[in-house]
Design a protein around this motif. Structure first.
Motif, mmCIF file in Angstrom:
data_model
loop_
_atom_site.group_PDB
_atom_site.id
_atom_site.type_symbol
_atom_site.label_atom_id
_atom_site.label_comp_id
_atom_site.label_asym_id
_atom_site.label_seq_id
_atom_site.Cartn_x
_atom_site.Cartn_y
_atom_site.Cartn_z
ATOM 1 N N ARG A 251 13.912 -19.106 -18.565
ATOM 2 C CA ARG A 251 12.885 -18.442 -17.710
ATOM 3 C C ARG A 251 12.491 -19.622 -16.789
ATOM 4 N NH1 ARG A 251 11.379 -16.385 -22.772
ATOM 5 N NH2 ARG A 251 9.520 -17.794 -23.110
ATOM 6 N N ILE A 252 12.331 -20.796 -17.136
ATOM 7 C CA ILE A 252 11.681 -21.788 -16.048
ATOM 8 C C ILE A 252 12.802 -22.232 -15.177
ATOM 9 C CG2 ILE A 252 11.241 -24.263 -15.887
ATOM 10 C CD1 ILE A 252 10.082 -24.137 -18.827
ATOM 11 N N MET A 255 13.074 -19.599 -12.322
ATOM 12 C CA MET A 255 11.720 -19.689 -11.403
ATOM 13 C C MET A 255 11.911 -19.976 -9.962
ATOM 14 S SD MET A 255 8.801 -20.938 -13.967
ATOM 15 C CE MET A 255 8.214 -20.138 -15.392
ATOM 16 N N PRO A 256 11.215 -19.524 -8.918
ATOM 17 C CA PRO A 256 11.120 -20.074 -7.712
ATOM 18 C C PRO A 256 10.673 -21.520 -7.891
ATOM 19 C CG PRO A 256 10.200 -17.836 -7.536
ATOM 20 C CD PRO A 256 10.209 -18.436 -9.016
ATOM 21 N N GLU A 257 11.111 -22.281 -6.791
ATOM 22 C CA GLU A 257 10.689 -23.732 -6.677
ATOM 23 C C GLU A 257 9.136 -23.939 -7.017
ATOM 24 O OE1 GLU A 257 10.684 -27.287 -3.398
ATOM 25 O OE2 GLU A 257 12.298 -26.161 -3.785
ATOM 26 N N PRO A 258 8.229 -23.155 -6.311
ATOM 27 C CA PRO A 258 6.890 -23.490 -6.446
ATOM 28 C C PRO A 258 6.454 -23.413 -8.148
ATOM 29 C CG PRO A 258 7.157 -22.264 -4.486
ATOM 30 C CD PRO A 258 8.245 -22.273 -5.276
ATOM 31 N N ASP A 259 7.058 -22.423 -8.563
ATOM 32 C CA ASP A 259 6.628 -22.010 -9.994
ATOM 33 C C ASP A 259 7.027 -22.875 -10.710
ATOM 34 O OD1 ASP A 259 5.273 -19.705 -9.187
ATOM 35 O OD2 ASP A 259 6.994 -18.392 -9.497
ATOM 36 N N TYR A 260 8.491 -23.355 -10.576
ATOM 37 C CA TYR A 260 9.186 -24.278 -11.461
ATOM 38 C C TYR A 260 8.198 -25.618 -11.704
ATOM 39 C CZ TYR A 260 13.342 -27.394 -12.746
ATOM 40 O OH TYR A 260 14.029 -28.320 -13.183
ATOM 41 N N GLU A 262 4.949 -26.012 -10.986
ATOM 42 C CA GLU A 262 3.748 -25.691 -11.563
ATOM 43 C C GLU A 262 4.074 -25.935 -13.139
ATOM 44 O OE1 GLU A 262 0.356 -25.077 -10.675
ATOM 45 O OE2 GLU A 262 1.330 -25.638 -8.847
ATOM 46 N N VAL A 263 5.094 -25.591 -13.756
ATOM 47 C CA VAL A 263 5.265 -25.889 -15.105
ATOM 48 C C VAL A 263 5.746 -27.125 -15.218
ATOM 49 C CG1 VAL A 263 6.914 -25.040 -17.071
ATOM 50 C CG2 VAL A 263 6.258 -23.493 -15.320
ATOM 51 N N ARG A 265 4.330 -29.890 -13.689
ATOM 52 C CA ARG A 265 3.466 -30.752 -13.404
ATOM 53 C C ARG A 265 2.665 -31.195 -14.611
ATOM 54 N NH1 ARG A 265 3.097 -27.601 -8.327
ATOM 55 N NH2 ARG A 265 3.468 -29.147 -6.601
#
Length: 420
Positions: A251-252, A255-260, A262-263, A265
């Protein structure tokens, strides 16, 4: 080197003194260079075209080279080609905790100053290593390379071995070496079975750029789903090897780069300031795989073809280069004594040298991963206390640093930085 004419010359040659290496990643070229220095004629066969292996595009992949591995690269004429792109690893910090909750107060800190030899190792990007190996092989006498060529059959016979390529070319040699990865066709065609299991984890691999300097410090943060390694690259960049449970990793990774990011960080923390992706993202299912034998009839296995381990300690390529150094030494010394380099007793020396140590390393990384990749409170308490004790005892810390630098055990001469 990578052209039909050279393929045609090989089609009509019957060079039974040649060593045939299948696999042109990193271990195969390293072995070719080591053997060529020992006076052997070598052919390296790789399924990828040379132009594809030589690309300078940054894909985020990098390797932690132990100090002993760096010495081998120096000895075979590769290190000076990559030293400007190499980042020394000066310290290692190991912590335990949960994403977003901060690390445990118990930790381990290993400083390269605790040994006299220098940095524990170096981080080098995959693209720089591959290009350096290709350039070194082009300049080395006694090495031929065949890119874009696939081995479809192999046969051992008295006094030699033959391989058949997908275009019908038949190559003869005295010894065949499989450097063709965890799904080694060389091992499979020889009937060598494997032992292993899946971890239910996937490694998410990428490179990160960050605001603050890393000062050459490598970090290993253990979390219940799996470890996160933050490894220093040149400049304000770090290589990430991030293990997660397989379903979550899928799932990770999607993800699009911004969401990736966010996980990532809360797992990464803010000690290096703002972070962003540098290069591509990759996902590799994690497993343990160990060949039941490292040698067969006229055959030796090296690197992932012989053993694949969890990346928890970053020892995959280092273990492969230990194989390279050991096999090159065994074969070269045998040839100098006038022995048949593919004889069973010669290859048994290689297996005896490498199999026990490698099996112990594979099982140690497996045990370490199982110990830390869980949230059992009893195990958590025990490992935190253990880290605190280890971090407080200088003699144990020094032993760990020497182990991480690859300076322990029965070292082949190439790992000592000396020619065979």
């Amino acid at each position: 080197m990578d052209n039909p004419e050279s393929r045609g010359i090989l089609r009509v040659m019957n060079d039974a003194s040649r060593i045939l290496i299948v696999g042109g990643g990193l271990n195969g070229p390293a072995l070719a260079l080591a053997l060529a220095q020992g006076g052997h004629e070598v052919t390296v066969i790789d399924a990828l075209p040379e132009a594809q292996r030589e690309t300078d595009d940054f894909d985020g992949r990098a390797y932690a080279l132990a100090l002993a591995s760096q010495r081998l690269l120096q000895a075979v004429g590769v290190w000076d080609r990559v030293s400007d792109q190499a980042q020394p690893m000066l310290d290692i910090k190991v912590t335990d905790g949960h994403a977003g909750a901060g690390p445990s107060p118990f930790f381990m800190h290993f400083d390269h100053a605790e040994i006299e030899e220098g940095p524990m190792g170096y981080m080098v990007e995959d693209r720089h290593l591959r290009r350096a190996f290709l350039a070194a092989m082009r300049e080395a006498p006694g090495i031929r390379t065949l890119g874009g060529a696939k081995v479809v059959a192999q046969e051992a016979h008295p006094g030699g071995v033959s391989v058949t390529l997908d275009d019908g070319t038949v190559l003869d040699g005295r010894l065949l070496v499989g450097c063709d990865g965890r799904r080694s066709g060389t091992a499979t065609r020889a009937g060598i079975k494997r032992t292993g299991w899946e971890y239910g984890q996937t490694a998410l691999v990428c490179a990160i750029e960050h605001d603050k300097p890393h000062h050459g410090v490598a970090h290993q943060f253990f979390m219940p789903p799996g470890p996160l390694a933050i490894l220093p690259l040149t400049g304000n960049r770090s290589s990430i090897v991030w293990s997660e449970r397989t379903e979550m990793a899928a799932r990770i990774h999607a993800m699009p780069e911004p969401d990736y990011l966010e996980v990532l960080r809360p797992r990464f923390g803010d000690f290096l300031g703002r972070i962003g992706l540098a290069g591509g993202r990759y996902a590799y299912p994690l497993n343990l795989t160990l060949a039941n034998s490292f040698a067969g009839e006229r055959l030796a296995l090296v690197g992932d073809a012989a053993h694949g381990m969890h990346p928890i300690a970053g020892q995959g390529l280092n273990a492969g280069l230990r194989d390279v150094a050991a096999l090159a030494e065994v074969v070269t010394l045998a040839a100098r004594r006038g022995e048949d380099i593919g004889a069973p007793d010669v290859l048994a020396r290689y297996q005896q040298w490498r199999r026990f140590d490698t099996t112990a390393l594979v099982l140690a990384t497996d045990a370490f991963n199982r110990l830390f990749s869980n949230d059992n409170p009893v195990l958590r308490l025990g490992r935190d206390i253990g880290m605190g004790v280890l971090g407080a005892l200088p003699s144990l810390r020094r032993g760990f640093v020497r182990e991480a630098a690859g300076l322990t055990g029965d070292l082949p001469v190439l790992l000592q930085g000396r020619p065979i």
